[in-house]
Write a protein that holds these residues in place. Structure first.
Motif, PDB file in Angstrom:
ATOM      1  N   UNK A  52       0.826  -1.205   0.000  1.00  0.00           N
ATOM      2  CA  UNK A  52       0.000   0.000   0.000  1.00  0.00           C
ATOM      3  C   UNK A  52       0.864   1.260   0.000  1.00  0.00           C
ATOM      4  N   UNK A  53       0.440   2.277  -0.755  1.00  0.00           N
ATOM      5  CA  UNK A  53       1.115   3.582  -0.741  1.00  0.00           C
ATOM      6  C   UNK A  53       0.978   4.176   0.648  1.00  0.00           C
ATOM      7  N   UNK A  54       1.979   4.936   1.085  1.00  0.00           N
ATOM      8  CA  UNK A  54       1.935   5.588   2.395  1.00  0.00           C
ATOM      9  C   UNK A  54       2.003   7.092   2.234  1.00  0.00           C
ATOM     10  N   UNK A  55       1.654   7.794   3.292  1.00  0.00           N
ATOM     11  CA  UNK A  55       1.656   9.254   3.274  1.00  0.00           C
ATOM     12  C   UNK A  55       3.072   9.792   3.182  1.00  0.00           C
ATOM     13  N   UNK A  56       3.264  10.745   2.315  1.00  0.00           N
ATOM     14  CA  UNK A  56       4.533  11.457   2.170  1.00  0.00           C
ATOM     15  C   UNK A  56       4.213  12.944   2.234  1.00  0.00           C
ATOM     16  N   UNK A  57       4.473  13.557   3.368  1.00  0.00           N
ATOM     17  CA  UNK A  57       4.127  14.972   3.574  1.00  0.00           C
ATOM     18  C   UNK A  57       2.633  15.164   3.345  1.00  0.00           C
ATOM     19  N   UNK A  58       2.229  15.829   2.268  1.00  0.00           N
ATOM     20  CA  UNK A  58       0.804  16.071   2.032  1.00  0.00           C
ATOM     21  C   UNK A  58       0.219  15.105   1.015  1.00  0.00           C
ATOM     22  N   UNK A  59       1.029  14.214   0.436  1.00  0.00           N
ATOM     23  CA  UNK A  59       0.533  13.307  -0.597  1.00  0.00           C
ATOM     24  C   UNK A  59       0.180  11.949  -0.023  1.00  0.00           C
ATOM     25  N   UNK A  60      -0.994  11.492  -0.345  1.00  0.00           N
ATOM     26  CA  UNK A  60      -1.371  10.101  -0.079  1.00  0.00           C
ATOM     27  C   UNK A  60      -2.457   9.747  -1.077  1.00  0.00           C
ATOM     28  N   UNK A  61      -2.434   8.567  -1.555  1.00  0.00           N
ATOM     29  CA  UNK A  61      -3.365   8.143  -2.592  1.00  0.00           C
ATOM     30  C   UNK A  61      -4.494   7.323  -1.959  1.00  0.00           C
ATOM     31  N   UNK A  62      -5.466   8.020  -1.352  1.00  0.00           N
ATOM     32  CA  UNK A  62      -6.626   7.334  -0.780  1.00  0.00           C
ATOM     33  C   UNK A  62      -7.474   6.770  -1.917  1.00  0.00           C
ATOM     34  N   UNK A  63      -8.180   5.685  -1.640  1.00  0.00           N
ATOM     35  CA  UNK A  63      -9.068   5.109  -2.646  1.00  0.00           C
ATOM     36  C   UNK A  63     -10.224   4.387  -1.957  1.00  0.00           C
ATOM     37  N   UNK A 110      -6.750  -0.171   9.387  1.00  0.00           N
ATOM     38  CA  UNK A 110      -8.120  -0.616   9.655  1.00  0.00           C
ATOM     39  C   UNK A 110      -9.167   0.250   8.959  1.00  0.00           C
ATOM     40  N   UNK A 111      -8.896   1.551   8.840  1.00  0.00           N
ATOM     41  CA  UNK A 111      -9.890   2.482   8.309  1.00  0.00           C
ATOM     42  C   UNK A 111      -9.519   3.111   6.977  1.00  0.00           C
ATOM     43  N   UNK A 112      -8.291   2.901   6.511  1.00  0.00           N
ATOM     44  CA  UNK A 112      -7.816   3.593   5.316  1.00  0.00           C
ATOM     45  C   UNK A 112      -7.411   2.606   4.234  1.00  0.00           C
ATOM     46  N   UNK A 113      -7.812   2.907   2.985  1.00  0.00           N
ATOM     47  CA  UNK A 113      -7.364   2.161   1.815  1.00  0.00           C
ATOM     48  C   UNK A 113      -6.553   3.110   0.949  1.00  0.00           C
ATOM     49  N   UNK A 114      -5.472   2.593   0.365  1.00  0.00           N
ATOM     50  CA  UNK A 114      -4.655   3.381  -0.558  1.00  0.00           C
ATOM     51  C   UNK A 114      -4.371   2.543  -1.798  1.00  0.00           C
ATOM     52  N   UNK A 115      -3.908   3.211  -2.847  1.00  0.00           N
ATOM     53  CA  UNK A 115      -3.545   2.493  -4.062  1.00  0.00           C
ATOM     54  C   UNK A 115      -2.284   1.673  -3.809  1.00  0.00           C
ATOM     55  N   UNK A 116      -2.280   0.459  -4.300  1.00  0.00           N
ATOM     56  CA  UNK A 116      -1.116  -0.410  -4.186  1.00  0.00           C
ATOM     57  C   UNK A 116      -0.054   0.058  -5.178  1.00  0.00           C
ATOM     58  N   UNK A 117       1.229  -0.033  -4.768  1.00  0.00           N
ATOM     59  CA  UNK A 117       2.332   0.334  -5.656  1.00  0.00           C
ATOM     60  C   UNK A 117       3.353  -0.798  -5.747  1.00  0.00           C
ATOM     61  N   UNK A 118       3.986  -0.884  -6.893  1.00  0.00           N
ATOM     62  CA  UNK A 118       5.149  -1.743  -7.091  1.00  0.00           C
ATOM     63  C   UNK A 118       6.328  -0.889  -6.672  1.00  0.00           C
ATOM     64  N   UNK A 119       7.051  -1.307  -5.620  1.00  0.00           N
ATOM     65  CA  UNK A 119       8.087  -0.448  -5.035  1.00  0.00           C
ATOM     66  C   UNK A 119       9.009  -1.273  -4.155  1.00  0.00           C
ATOM     67  N   UNK A 120       9.901  -0.577  -3.463  1.00  0.00           N
ATOM     68  CA  UNK A 120      10.702  -1.208  -2.423  1.00  0.00           C
ATOM     69  C   UNK A 120       9.821  -1.280  -1.177  1.00  0.00           C
TER      70      UNK A 120
END
Length: 100
Positions: free
Chosen positions: A40-51, A79-89
């Motif tokens: 799952x993508x995580x928050x970076x400063x003000x960016x997060x990819x909620x979905x 538990x309460x948050x969904x984000x876009x999945x990323x191919x990453x480290x």
């Protein structure tokens, strides 16, 4: 290599070369067990990819402020948050707490 490859900073950044200069690494963030995988993508400063569903995520999107290439799947981050999945480290670095 087949499929998506996420480049890590040391693989694509070339430090400026100049006269009478040098680079000294003074700090680093270690994330044990990182491998190139999907997470799952995580928050970076003000960016997060909620979905809310897969349609909110764009397969192949390489968001500049993100951590990898989106797979097109919406996954559980907590538990309460969904984000876009990323191919990453993965697992992604947690740089909210910087070591001294």
């Amino acid at each position: 290599t087949e499929g998506v490859h996420v480049w890590d900073i040391p693989e694509y950044v070339i430090l400026p070369q100049g006269e009478n200069s040098f680079f000294a690494l003074t700090n680093m963030i270690v994330t044990p067990g990182q491998t190139q995988s999907k997470c799952p993508e995580v928050q970076q400063n003000t960016f997060i990819c909620f979905c809310e569903s897969d349609s909110d995520c764009k397969e192949g999107l390489d968001e500049v402020r993100g951590n990898g290439v989106q797979t097109g799947r919406c996954v559980q981050y907590s538990d309460k948050i969904q984000t876009c999945e990323v191919q990453a480290w993965c697992p992604l670095d947690n740089d909210t707490i910087i070591p001294k």
